[in-house]
Design an enzyme around this catalytic site. Structure first.
Site, PDB file in Angstrom:
ATOM      1  N   HIS A   1      18.592  63.478   2.145  1.00 42.03           N
ATOM      2  CA  HIS A   1      19.830  62.868   2.640  1.00 42.03           C
ATOM      3  C   HIS A   1      19.501  62.039   3.881  1.00 42.03           C
ATOM      4  O   HIS A   1      20.047  62.243   4.955  1.00 42.03           O
ATOM      5  CB  HIS A   1      20.890  63.930   2.919  1.00 42.03           C
ATOM      6  CG  HIS A   1      21.437  64.557   1.675  1.00 42.03           C
ATOM      7  ND1 HIS A   1      22.435  63.970   0.931  1.00 42.03           N
ATOM      8  CD2 HIS A   1      21.094  65.691   1.011  1.00 42.03           C
ATOM      9  CE1 HIS A   1      22.704  64.722  -0.124  1.00 42.03           C
ATOM     10  NE2 HIS A   1      21.898  65.777  -0.095  1.00 42.03           N
TER      11      HIS A   1
ATOM     12  N   ASP B   1      19.404  71.966  -8.534  1.00 38.46           N
ATOM     13  CA  ASP B   1      20.510  71.552  -7.663  1.00 38.46           C
ATOM     14  C   ASP B   1      21.828  72.057  -8.249  1.00 38.46           C
ATOM     15  O   ASP B   1      22.868  71.404  -8.162  1.00 38.46           O
ATOM     16  CB  ASP B   1      20.544  70.036  -7.484  1.00 38.46           C
ATOM     17  CG  ASP B   1      21.408  69.573  -6.316  1.00 38.46           C
ATOM     18  OD1 ASP B   1      21.598  70.365  -5.372  1.00 38.46           O
ATOM     19  OD2 ASP B   1      21.903  68.430  -6.341  1.00 38.46           O
TER      20      ASP B   1
ATOM     21  N   LEU C   1      27.895  62.096  -7.558  1.00 41.33           N
ATOM     22  CA  LEU C   1      27.410  63.318  -8.196  1.00 41.33           C
ATOM     23  C   LEU C   1      27.491  64.473  -7.210  1.00 41.33           C
ATOM     24  O   LEU C   1      27.049  64.352  -6.060  1.00 41.33           O
ATOM     25  CB  LEU C   1      25.968  63.143  -8.670  1.00 41.33           C
ATOM     26  CG  LEU C   1      25.745  62.223  -9.876  1.00 41.33           C
ATOM     27  CD1 LEU C   1      24.260  62.012 -10.113  1.00 41.33           C
ATOM     28  CD2 LEU C   1      26.399  62.794 -11.127  1.00 41.33           C
TER      29      LEU C   1
END
Length: 378
Positions: free
Chosen positions: A193, A270, A303
């Site tokens: 991120h 994930d 997502l």
């Protein structure tokens, strides 16, 4: 209790063995031997030609079985996640906490520590995905909770290094000293991120960062003049998790990453509450995520994790990406074990190793899981 698993194609982490049996004694693998050498005094369990392999290890699991780690910090939830994982072959995992406030972070750390100490499940330690991230590359994370890492919170992380196995952060929003301190405390630092430049990422790597979180997703990528974080991961050969669900990363990019990173590329799911559960929506740190045809999507189209299980990721690697079955199995077991430096006890079927195994048929359906010697058949 001692028993032998027979009539299986045994993948020991190195090669496929036919007409071999695996003998389990309590929580350990006692022997891997030709089937004819198994004593008639030992109970035999016929696997009907299934593939028997080391149990899968998932280093990024936000939730599964209808629950998330965020929002309900309890041993009950962690044990439910573990039981759900076993149905798809995952025997060990890093429960992953999504960006949240300090109070909830502290609760999650305390619960995960207690779970590890008292329950002996597949919990390998907490993965903090945030909150020290880039707002530009926040993905589904809550912008209001993304913040800078100050000295007080750094010290808190260091003081709890026993329960925190890994932390995902954006290197442009922390200092090299922060990365070095976390690494020296035994906390694995992962880049994710992040909108960092190649140089910023390289500086963090030099300070000790050694992982990348969900490669290609939510990170600056390669352009002609700026390699970005993806370029830094390839250039410095970091360990990297990758989501092979057919939605997060193109098959060609997975093949490219495999050629460049080799044994340092491993599978992660994930996964969210939708994995291993028949639900149409769930809460993702205050945001409702819809589950549509196996895809987890926020109201803006972002997502929101996945509904993926590890056996499905392996099947996708073989049937869509074009990787071999044996290499796909290593990406789900041996390579994540190596990344955590626990490949001396997990990730192989070998005498003395922990008895954590999975078996599946030609249709990639789980038929059996062994967790610390305890056998579950499906």
């Amino acid at each position: 209790m001692m028993y032998a698993l027979t009539n299986a194609s045994v993948f020991d982490g190195n090669e496929l063995l036919n007409n071999y049996a695996v003998i389990i004694d309590k929580e350990r693998i006692a022997a891997v031997c030709p089937e004819q050498d198994v004593s008639p005094q030992i109970k035999q369990i016929n696997l009907n030609g299934a593939t028997l392999c080391p149990g899968f290890i998932d280093l990024q699991l936000n939730g599964c079985g209808g629950v998330m780690l965020n929002g309900d910090f309890s041993n009950t939830n962690l044990e439910l996640m573990h039981r759900t994982n076993l149905k798809s072959g995952t025997t060990h995992f890093l429960p992953t906490l999504i960006t949240t406030d300090d109070q909830e972070m502290e609760q999650a750390i305390a619960v995960s520590r207690s779970n590890q100490q008292n329950h002996g499940s597949g919990n390998l330690g907490l993965h903090l995905e945030g909150p020290y991230l880039s707002k530009i590359k926040k993905g589904i994370h809550s912008e209001q909770h993304i913040r800078q890492l100050n000295q007080q919170r750094l010290q808190f992380l260091l003081d709890n290094h026993d329960a925190i196995k890994k932390i995902t952060l954006a290197p442009e929003h922390v200092t090299a000293h922060d990365v070095q301190a976390l690494t020296e405390a035994g906390i694995l630092v992962s880049l994710g991120h992040t909108n960092a430049s190649y140089q910023q990422a390289s500086d963090a790597i030099k300070a000790g960062a050694s992982f990348a979180t969900h490669l290609f997703n939510a990170m600056s990528s390669i352009t002609g003049r700026e390699p970005g974080v993806v370029g830094a991961v390839f250039d410095h050969q970091l360990y990297a998790g990758i989501i092979v669900d057919g939605h997060h990363v193109a098959a060609a990019n997975i093949r490219l990453a495999k050629r460049l990173l080799e044994h340092k590329l491993y599978l992660v799911t994930d996964a969210t509450a939708a994995a291993g559960a028949n639900i149409s929506h769930f809460d993702f740190v205050g945001r409702e995520i819809q589950v549509q045809n196996g895809v987890c999507i926020g109201d803006d189209g972002t997502l929101g994790g996945s509904a993926l299980t590890m056996i499905e990721a392996i099947e996708n690697c073989v049937q869509t990406v074009g990787l071999s079955l044996t290499e796909s199995l290593r990406m789900a077991s041996l390579y994540p074990a190596s990344a955590l430096s626990i490949d001396d006890i997990l990730g192989r079927i070998k005498p003395g190793y922990s008895a954590n195994l999975s078996a599946f048929n030609k249709d990639f359906k789980l038929t059996l899981t062994v967790s610390d010697g305890k056998l579950t058949q499906f």
